[in-house]
Scaffold this active site. Structure first.
Site, PDB file in Angstrom:
ATOM      1  N   LYS A  23       0.863  -1.182   0.000  1.00 27.22           N
ATOM      2  CA  LYS A  23       0.000   0.000   0.000  1.00 27.22           C
ATOM      3  C   LYS A  23       0.894   1.226   0.000  1.00 27.22           C
ATOM      4  CE  LYS A  23      -4.395   1.205   0.251  1.00 27.22           C
ATOM      5  NZ  LYS A  23      -5.640   0.523  -0.188  1.00 27.22           N
ATOM      6  N   ASP A  65      -7.127   4.509  -4.368  1.00 31.44           N
ATOM      7  CA  ASP A  65      -7.768   4.395  -3.057  1.00 31.44           C
ATOM      8  C   ASP A  65      -8.367   5.784  -2.801  1.00 31.44           C
ATOM      9  OD1 ASP A  65      -7.876   2.487  -0.522  1.00 31.44           O
ATOM     10  OD2 ASP A  65      -7.387   4.438   0.294  1.00 31.44           O
TER      11      ASP A  65
END
Ligand code: NDP
Length: 452
Positions: free
Chosen positions: A132, A172
């Site tokens: 991430k 995201d």
């Protein structure tokens, strides 16, 4: 954070080590603890995991990259942000996970998201590891030119760490197809390679997959459809509350309506709107895709009985099914109590870790069926893996075919959760099922790959 339930003895020292090595990263601690709570029976059954320190190794990222992102704003002033990429685990495939642009981003947020991503990606059954990244850049109020300059500067450093066989970022919070486009363009320019599989969430004319935009929201609703079907029910006639009004929330709302349910409320960071007639999705989409669009404008445009509440909690709206789809820790114990009072029977996390530990406990004690984000929202990354598959074969699939694949993947994840929960003596427990099924697939791969 208060935890009345002690961790299983076998994993308690691992959690203490995580806290010691990662001071101040409370969201990361929370995400690790939630997984460790489920692993007692697994460790008891598989001594080989402890012998190889699999859990300790899983809690330590393979690589953490932090970098400076300088850029100039529209008035010519120099601005400075911090960029992150945490490459957490590549036992199952290239690191895979989104990039978040939000002022709250710091290492603890990126690590919580990266850690969850390992188990989520494992659960999909597809060949993707976990990672991430993101930045504390705040896109709110920034012009298109500013977003482009920031994003190009971000990629000017990130490009050297990623690649279709290495690490494949996606979107995201704050990162949609516009930002992915600017990043792909900059990557292509720096490397002189049209390497489609280096990023996912691309536009349909330049290597993107059908259904990727819709996938997290649709997948969330497909998962809940399976939960409902498991007890002989369906969405028909159900009242649903969806928090957020971004990518995940909007496509969750669309799919609930398609399946015969009614979403009566949604939100953003400025409050929530309550529309008994059902959220009017075309109007919401039109408002939110304009510059600075807020759900307050939705209420203003609708008028009449539609209300915008800026100082309350969306969880006060009575519903059968609640889908938190905005951000971490947005549903606390008080919100859970309100949902229970209102007769809610299912809470499923479209967002990552939106429910606090206290809220999860309260919901479960009240008999509300609760399903965690790493299972529920896995449709996004699963469709990203389908996008990589299409890129690798220079192919593109139809919307219908891709949506069928997504629905089948969500059905398999749902069933894998329940079967694993049964196998480990926790029937009906989606949290234990998701954590254990996600964990064992990665753990077995790590064992096979030796001490690396
Ligand atoms: P978007 O940026 O499209 O939308 C985020 C929504 O959540 C907006 O309505 C935003 O409101 C609200 N929100 C964000 N931060 C906060 C906050 N601190 N407080 C209150 N509201 C907030 O993001 P996504 O829809 O893509 O992501 C939503 C969640 O789903 C995140 O947890 C993300 O990690 C998760 N997720 C996303 C996937 C994807 O494919 N996009 C895949 C899997 C999980 P506002 O506009 O006011 O900020």
């Amino acid at each position: 954070m208060h935890h009345p339930h002690p961790l299983p003895d076998a994993v308690a020292p691992i959690f203490e080590e995580v806290i010691r090595r990662n001071p101040g990263e409370s969201e990361f601690h929370q995400a690790v603890r939630e997984v460790l709570e489920s692993l007692g029976p697994v460790v008891a059954k598989h001594p080989e995991y402890a012998d190889s320190a699999i859990i300790r190794r899983l809690c330590e990222p393979e690589r953490q990259i932090i970098f400076r992102v300088p850029w100039t704003d529209d008035s010519g002033r120099v601005q400075l942000n911090r960029g992150f990429r945490v490459e957490f685990n590549s036992a199952l495939g290239p690191f895979k996970g989104g990039l978040r642009f939000h002022p709250s981003v710091y290492l603890g947020i990126v690590k919580f998201l990266g850690f969850e991503q390992i188990f989520k990606n494992s659960l999909t059954g597809l060949p993707i590891g976990g990672g991430k990244g993101g930045s504390d850049f705040d896109p709110k109020g920034r012009s298109n030119g500013e977003v482009m300059r920031f994003t190009q500067s971000f990629m000017t450093e990130l490009y050297r760490h990623i690649g279709e066989y290495t690490d494949v970022p996606a979107g995201d919070i704050g990162v949609g197809s516009r930002e992915i486009g600017y990043m792909f363009g900059q990557y292509k320019r720096i490397t002189n390679r049209y390497e489609s599989g280096v990023l996912t969430g691309k536009g349909l004319t330049w290597g993107g997959s059908q259904v990727r935009t819709e996938a997290t929201g649709y997948g969330t609703v497909f998962f809940v459809q399976e939960m409902l079907a498991a007890t002989g029910g369906s969405f028909a006639g159900r009242r649903v509350v969806v928090s957020g009004s971004g990518n995940v929330a909007r496509y969750a709302i669309e799919k609930v309506h398609e399946l015969g349910g009614t979403v009566v409320a949604c939100s953003d960071s400025g409050g929530y709107v309550w529309d008994e007639a059902g959220i009017d999705l075309p109007l919401l989409a039109q408002i939110k895709s304009g510059p600075g669009g807020r759900v307050a404008d939705y209420a203003a445009a609708k008028g009449g009985a539609v209300r915008h509440i800026s100082d309350g909690s969306i969880w006060d709206v009575t519903c059968d099914v609640a889908l938190p789809c905005a951000t971490q820790n947005e549903l606390d114990a008080e919100g859970a109590a309100a949902l229970i009072r209102g007769g809610c029977t299912i809470v499923a996390e479209g967002a990552n870790m939106p429910t606090t530990p206290g809220a999860i406990r309260a919901l479960r004690e009240a008999g509300v069926r609760f399903a965690p984000g790493k299972a529920v929202n896995a449709g996004g990354v699963a469709t990203s893996a389908l996008e990589m598959q299409q890129n690798a074969s220079r192919d593109s699939w139809s919307f219908e075919h891709t949506e069928e694949r997504l629905q089948e993947i969500m059905r398999q994840i749902h069933d894998r959760c329940l079967e694993t929960a049964d196998e480990y003596g926790a029937p009906g427990d989606y949290v234990a099922g998701a954590n254990i099924a996600g964990f064992t697939r990665v753990a077995d791969a790590m064992l096979a790959l030796g001490l690396v």
